[in-house]
Design a protein around this motif. Structure first.
Motif, PDB file in Angstrom:
ATOM      1  N   UNK A 165     -91.931 109.822 -30.396  1.00 13.79           N
ATOM      2  CA  UNK A 165     -92.112 108.708 -29.458  1.00 13.79           C
ATOM      3  C   UNK A 165     -91.014 107.668 -29.486  1.00 13.79           C
ATOM      4  N   UNK A 166     -90.101 107.753 -30.456  1.00 13.88           N
ATOM      5  CA  UNK A 166     -89.040 106.756 -30.566  1.00 13.88           C
ATOM      6  C   UNK A 166     -87.707 107.234 -29.996  1.00 13.88           C
ATOM      7  N   UNK A 167     -87.662 108.484 -29.553  1.00 11.64           N
ATOM      8  CA  UNK A 167     -86.422 109.024 -29.010  1.00 11.64           C
ATOM      9  C   UNK A 167     -86.620 109.557 -27.609  1.00 11.64           C
ATOM     10  N   UNK A 168     -85.849 110.575 -27.269  1.00 12.34           N
ATOM     11  CA  UNK A 168     -85.891 111.168 -25.936  1.00 12.34           C
ATOM     12  C   UNK A 168     -86.529 112.549 -25.993  1.00 12.34           C
ATOM     13  N   UNK A 169     -87.051 112.979 -24.857  1.00 11.37           N
ATOM     14  CA  UNK A 169     -87.677 114.297 -24.773  1.00 11.37           C
ATOM     15  C   UNK A 169     -86.647 115.396 -24.637  1.00 11.37           C
ATOM     16  N   UNK A 170     -85.514 115.088 -24.023  1.00 10.70           N
ATOM     17  CA  UNK A 170     -84.460 116.087 -23.836  1.00 10.70           C
ATOM     18  C   UNK A 170     -83.109 115.389 -23.799  1.00 10.70           C
ATOM     19  N   UNK A 171     -82.042 116.181 -23.961  1.00 10.22           N
ATOM     20  CA  UNK A 171     -80.701 115.593 -23.921  1.00 10.22           C
ATOM     21  C   UNK A 171     -80.311 115.181 -22.508  1.00 10.22           C
ATOM     22  N   UNK A 172     -80.998 115.725 -21.513  1.00 11.79           N
ATOM     23  CA  UNK A 172     -80.738 115.298 -20.137  1.00 11.79           C
ATOM     24  C   UNK A 172     -81.077 113.824 -19.948  1.00 11.79           C
ATOM     25  N   UNK A 173     -81.951 113.294 -20.816  1.00 16.20           N
ATOM     26  CA  UNK A 173     -82.300 111.871 -20.761  1.00 16.20           C
ATOM     27  C   UNK A 173     -81.227 110.993 -21.394  1.00 16.20           C
ATOM     28  N   UNK A 174     -80.364 111.590 -22.229  1.00 17.29           N
ATOM     29  CA  UNK A 174     -79.394 110.815 -23.001  1.00 17.29           C
ATOM     30  C   UNK A 174     -77.943 111.019 -22.563  1.00 17.29           C
ATOM     31  N   UNK A 175     -77.604 112.221 -22.162  1.00 19.18           N
ATOM     32  CA  UNK A 175     -76.208 112.543 -21.886  1.00 19.18           C
ATOM     33  C   UNK A 175     -75.575 111.740 -20.743  1.00 19.18           C
ATOM     34  N   UNK A 176     -76.323 111.347 -19.699  1.00 16.71           N
ATOM     35  CA  UNK A 176     -75.673 110.552 -18.646  1.00 16.71           C
ATOM     36  C   UNK A 176     -75.057 109.248 -19.149  1.00 16.71           C
ATOM     37  N   UNK A 177     -75.528 108.731 -20.283  1.00 14.34           N
ATOM     38  CA  UNK A 177     -75.025 107.454 -20.794  1.00 14.34           C
ATOM     39  C   UNK A 177     -73.861 107.618 -21.767  1.00 14.34           C
ATOM     40  N   UNK A 178     -73.486 108.860 -22.084  1.00 10.66           N
ATOM     41  CA  UNK A 178     -72.402 109.100 -23.037  1.00 10.66           C
ATOM     42  C   UNK A 178     -71.077 108.612 -22.478  1.00 10.66           C
ATOM     43  N   UNK A 179     -70.264 108.030 -23.364  1.00  8.86           N
ATOM     44  CA  UNK A 179     -68.911 107.596 -22.992  1.00  8.86           C
ATOM     45  C   UNK A 179     -67.908 108.229 -23.952  1.00  8.86           C
ATOM     46  N   UNK A 180     -66.673 108.442 -23.510  1.00 12.63           N
ATOM     47  CA  UNK A 180     -65.648 109.016 -24.394  1.00 12.63           C
ATOM     48  C   UNK A 180     -65.393 108.123 -25.610  1.00 12.63           C
TER      49      UNK A 180
END
Length: 337
Positions: free
Chosen positions: A301-316
């Protein structure tokens, strides 16, 4: 006080992006996106997220991906995911396939299992330290997943012999082979490389010293391999630093955590399958190119269900990573103990 330390006081742990639903069919997604684009700016974020998710889900469909370490636990799961997405896969393997395949068997049995997985899976005999085999591996491919790792243990004879003369030494496998793989990929026009390593910027930590002592400086040379990848301006790398990978590790709901820029998240257990998902999914996110990602798990409950929820915010990568001084300190830490 340790003579050397590096840390990020405020690692940028990524937060889940707005969830997207109804992405089952491409025509449905495109229709919804076009419809939303005619609405107000308040819905623009949802539209962009929906399109990003669609592109990530289908990015691997037309790809041809080269994989090292395909017979390992992580590699097998990555091949499975790529095949499920319709990608063509070329695996560099050291063993001739056995007569009968077994996902959990020996190297030859796993090679046979990979061969039988799909007609889109091609096996190439060779070793990651062989320049000719690596050049053949990446020819005609769109991306490379470098999932191999050194397994050689320190030997008594290493006290009086040059251990790096052994092709299986960590220097040759975790560093020189990664450098060669990137250079051959760039020459072949294959500029997307995903490399899995591990946390390694704390040379004086107990586990770093222990792994480097017993594993021929596996962490030291992993990091040096990272450094060479970053120095190669022709490569759009993504370096993945996972937690402690395990086959039996269960992933709790909404427990995935990710930090870009090599963020220093707390080390945790993470399933091989989750790391494989990340390695494949980053191929659909151009914003994850030339990025170093720390991948861990957190409480349910403290993170994301999938990486699709997180990867859009990634920066180089934005910070200056340690240079040769980290390698020197790693060797010193092992000598001092």
């Amino acid at each position: 006080q340790r003579p050397y330390s590096i840390s990020q006081k405020h690692p940028r742990r990524l937060t889940p992006q707005p969830k997207v639903h109804d992405v089952q069919h491409p025509s449905s997604i495109i229709h919804k996106a076009l419809t939303r684009s005619r609405r107000g700016p308040a819905e623009l974020t949802a539209t962009k997220t929906m399109l990003r998710t669609f592109l990530a889900l289908h990015a691997a469909t037309a790809l041809k991906v080269a994989i090292t370490g395909a017979t390992g636990r992580l590699g097998r799961r990555a091949v499975e995911k790529l095949v499920a997405q319709g990608a063509a896969v070329r695996c560099l393997v050291r063993h001739e396939p056995a007569a009968v395949g077994d996902d959990a068997g020996s190297g030859p049995e796993v090679a046979k299992w990979l061969q039988d997985l799909s007609p889109s899976v091609e096996l190439l005999m060779g070793d990651v330290v062989d320049a000719g085999a690596v050049a053949e591996l990446v020819r005609g491919c769109d991306a490379v997943l470098a999932l191999h790792g050194a397994t050689r243990r320190r030997r008594l004879a290493d006290l009086w012999e040059d251990a790096t003369a052994d092709p299986s030494h960590a220097k040759n496998v975790n560093c020189d082979a990664v450098d060669r793989l990137a250079r051959e990929a760039a020459k072949a026009g294959c500029r997307r490389v995903v490399r899995v390593t591990g946390k390694g910027e704390a040379p004086w930590s107990f586990f770093s010293v222990l792994i480097n002592l017993l594993g021929c400086h596996a962490k030291t040379w992993n990091y040096e391999g990272e450094r060479r990848l970053r120095a190669n301006e022709d490569i759009a790398y993504t370096i993945v630093r996972p937690g402690v990978m395990g086959v039996e590790t269960e992933l709790a709901p909404d427990a995935l955590a990710l930090a870009d820029d090599g963020g220093d998240l707390k080390v945790s257990a993470i399933p091989h399958a989750a790391v494989a998902d990340l390695c494949v999914e980053v191929l659909g996110y151009p914003n994850a190119a030339r990025a170093t990602l720390c991948a861990m798990t957190v409480d349910a409950g403290e993170g994301a269900a999938s990486y699709a929820d997180l990867l859009p915010a990634v920066r180089p990568d934005r910070r200056a990573f340690p240079g040769e001084e980290l390698r020197r300190e790693s060797f010193r830490a092992v000598r001092v103990g």
